[in-house]
Design a protein around this motif. Structure first.
Motif, PDB file in Angstrom:
ATOM      1  N   UNK A   1      22.926  37.302  61.256  1.00  0.00           N
ATOM      2  CA  UNK A   1      23.486  36.185  62.030  1.00  0.00           C
ATOM      3  C   UNK A   1      24.312  36.685  63.214  1.00  0.00           C
ATOM      4  N   UNK A   2      24.604  35.780  64.143  1.00  0.00           N
ATOM      5  CA  UNK A   2      25.394  36.133  65.328  1.00  0.00           C
ATOM      6  C   UNK A   2      26.848  36.411  64.987  1.00  0.00           C
TER       7      UNK A   2
ATOM      8  N   UNK B   1      34.357  38.138  64.628  1.00  0.00           N
ATOM      9  CA  UNK B   1      33.087  37.799  63.986  1.00  0.00           C
ATOM     10  C   UNK B   1      31.863  38.380  64.668  1.00  0.00           C
ATOM     11  N   UNK B   2      32.053  39.029  65.811  1.00  0.00           N
ATOM     12  CA  UNK B   2      30.922  39.583  66.552  1.00  0.00           C
ATOM     13  C   UNK B   2      30.910  41.097  66.526  1.00  0.00           C
TER      14      UNK B   2
ATOM     15  N   UNK C   1      23.984  47.732  65.733  1.00  0.00           N
ATOM     16  CA  UNK C   1      23.192  46.700  65.061  1.00  0.00           C
ATOM     17  C   UNK C   1      22.461  47.257  63.850  1.00  0.00           C
ATOM     18  N   UNK C   2      21.979  48.482  63.939  1.00  0.00           N
ATOM     19  CA  UNK C   2      21.312  49.108  62.799  1.00  0.00           C
ATOM     20  C   UNK C   2      22.284  49.284  61.628  1.00  0.00           C
ATOM     21  N   UNK C   3      23.492  49.757  61.914  1.00  0.00           N
ATOM     22  CA  UNK C   3      24.498  49.924  60.867  1.00  0.00           C
ATOM     23  C   UNK C   3      24.935  48.565  60.303  1.00  0.00           C
ATOM     24  N   UNK C   4      25.070  47.563  61.165  1.00  0.00           N
ATOM     25  CA  UNK C   4      25.472  46.223  60.708  1.00  0.00           C
ATOM     26  C   UNK C   4      24.407  45.605  59.815  1.00  0.00           C
ATOM     27  N   UNK C   5      23.144  45.826  60.130  1.00  0.00           N
ATOM     28  CA  UNK C   5      22.068  45.319  59.276  1.00  0.00           C
ATOM     29  C   UNK C   5      22.162  45.952  57.884  1.00  0.00           C
ATOM     30  N   UNK C   6      22.419  47.243  57.813  1.00  0.00           N
ATOM     31  CA  UNK C   6      22.572  47.907  56.519  1.00  0.00           C
ATOM     32  C   UNK C   6      23.741  47.342  55.720  1.00  0.00           C
ATOM     33  N   UNK C   7      24.861  47.097  56.386  1.00  0.00           N
ATOM     34  CA  UNK C   7      26.025  46.514  55.711  1.00  0.00           C
ATOM     35  C   UNK C   7      25.743  45.088  55.261  1.00  0.00           C
TER      36      UNK C   7
ATOM     37  N   UNK D   1      22.696  43.766  54.576  1.00  0.00           N
ATOM     38  CA  UNK D   1      21.679  43.778  53.511  1.00  0.00           C
ATOM     39  C   UNK D   1      22.269  44.120  52.142  1.00  0.00           C
ATOM     40  N   UNK D   2      23.303  44.963  52.125  1.00  0.00           N
ATOM     41  CA  UNK D   2      23.908  45.346  50.850  1.00  0.00           C
ATOM     42  C   UNK D   2      25.081  44.455  50.470  1.00  0.00           C
ATOM     43  N   UNK D   3      25.339  43.398  51.226  1.00  0.00           N
ATOM     44  CA  UNK D   3      26.352  42.425  50.860  1.00  0.00           C
ATOM     45  C   UNK D   3      27.758  42.730  51.325  1.00  0.00           C
ATOM     46  N   UNK D   4      27.941  43.756  52.139  1.00  0.00           N
ATOM     47  CA  UNK D   4      29.280  44.096  52.616  1.00  0.00           C
ATOM     48  C   UNK D   4      29.699  43.265  53.822  1.00  0.00           C
ATOM     49  N   UNK D   5      28.763  42.561  54.421  1.00  0.00           N
ATOM     50  CA  UNK D   5      29.043  41.576  55.460  1.00  0.00           C
ATOM     51  C   UNK D   5      28.291  40.306  55.086  1.00  0.00           C
ATOM     52  N   UNK D   6      28.778  39.186  55.567  1.00  0.00           N
ATOM     53  CA  UNK D   6      28.133  37.899  55.284  1.00  0.00           C
ATOM     54  C   UNK D   6      28.199  37.036  56.533  1.00  0.00           C
ATOM     55  N   UNK D   7      27.406  35.965  56.599  1.00  0.00           N
ATOM     56  CA  UNK D   7      27.523  35.068  57.745  1.00  0.00           C
ATOM     57  C   UNK D   7      28.918  34.450  57.776  1.00  0.00           C
ATOM     58  N   UNK D   8      29.474  34.366  58.962  1.00  0.00           N
ATOM     59  CA  UNK D   8      30.805  33.776  59.127  1.00  0.00           C
ATOM     60  C   UNK D   8      30.678  32.262  59.165  1.00  0.00           C
ATOM     61  N   UNK D   9      31.698  31.583  58.668  1.00  0.00           N
ATOM     62  CA  UNK D   9      31.704  30.135  58.869  1.00  0.00           C
ATOM     63  C   UNK D   9      31.778  29.855  60.363  1.00  0.00           C
ATOM     64  N   UNK D  10      31.390  28.674  60.761  1.00  0.00           N
ATOM     65  CA  UNK D  10      31.402  28.343  62.190  1.00  0.00           C
ATOM     66  C   UNK D  10      32.754  28.633  62.797  1.00  0.00           C
ATOM     67  N   UNK D  11      32.739  29.367  63.897  1.00  0.00           N
ATOM     68  CA  UNK D  11      33.979  29.729  64.576  1.00  0.00           C
ATOM     69  C   UNK D  11      34.340  28.734  65.666  1.00  0.00           C
ATOM     70  N   UNK D  12      33.647  27.644  65.745  1.00  0.00           N
ATOM     71  CA  UNK D  12      33.903  26.666  66.808  1.00  0.00           C
ATOM     72  C   UNK D  12      34.983  25.696  66.417  1.00  0.00           C
TER      73      UNK D  12
END
Length: 158
Positions: free
Chosen positions: A67-68, A114-115, A139-145, A147-158
């Motif tokens: 996610x963004x 969040x970005x 972005x490659x490192x963020x995808x790995x984090x 995929x393994x659950x160490x990052x998640x989609x953020x709630x809407x920041x608006x």
């Protein structure tokens, strides 16, 4: 234990036939929860399976597109490991593991807004590389984090 399994609304499983980056996938056929299992971080699938059974409402498909805006889940903790700082996933019984500087930059950037832009800028400055190269590495490192659950989609920041 049998009564617990019968009462559980979700039946997550480890799928060793399905892999992400060489690691097996843990998922729940009763909802959309899925993620890659990291052998160094999770020490087997059972901690994640039991965690999902206890927290079925916290289901994130970590195998979906990145996610963004990202957030650091509450179960991710920083721990001291000798003279180093490590990350621990409290959903499982695995030890904390050390990550590279790009992962630290990602966590700092995600914590701030969040970005990944701050991480890309820091990586560009630190490594003296082109921004496109830095973005690809971050972005490659963020995808790995993710995929393994160490990052998640953020709630809407608006």
């Amino acid at each position: 234990m049998t009564a617990y399994r019968a009462a559980a609304p979700h039946r997550p499983v480890a799928d060793y036939g399905r892999r992400f980056d060489g690691q097996p996938v843990v998922h729940c056929p009763d909802c959309h929860w899925a993620q890659a299992l990291d052998k160094n971080l999770h020490e087997g699938p059972y901690g994640l399976i039991y965690w999902h059974r206890d927290h079925p409402d916290d289901a994130v498909d970590h195998l979906a597109a990145l996610p963004n805006h990202l957030a650091i889940p509450a179960y991710v903790r920083w721990v001291a490991q000798g003279h180093w700082l490590a990350i621990e996933d409290q959903r499982s019984e695995g030890p904390g593991i050390l990550f590279g500087t790009e992962c630290l930059e990602i966590f700092q950037s995600v914590s701030a807004d969040g970005g990944l832009e701050r991480a890309v800028f820091a990586y560009t400055q630190q490594r003296c590389v082109f921004p496109s190269t830095a973005r690809a590495g971050i972005e490659d490192a963020a995808v790995g984090l993710f995929r393994t659950g160490l990052l998640r989609p953020a709630p809407d920041l608006q």
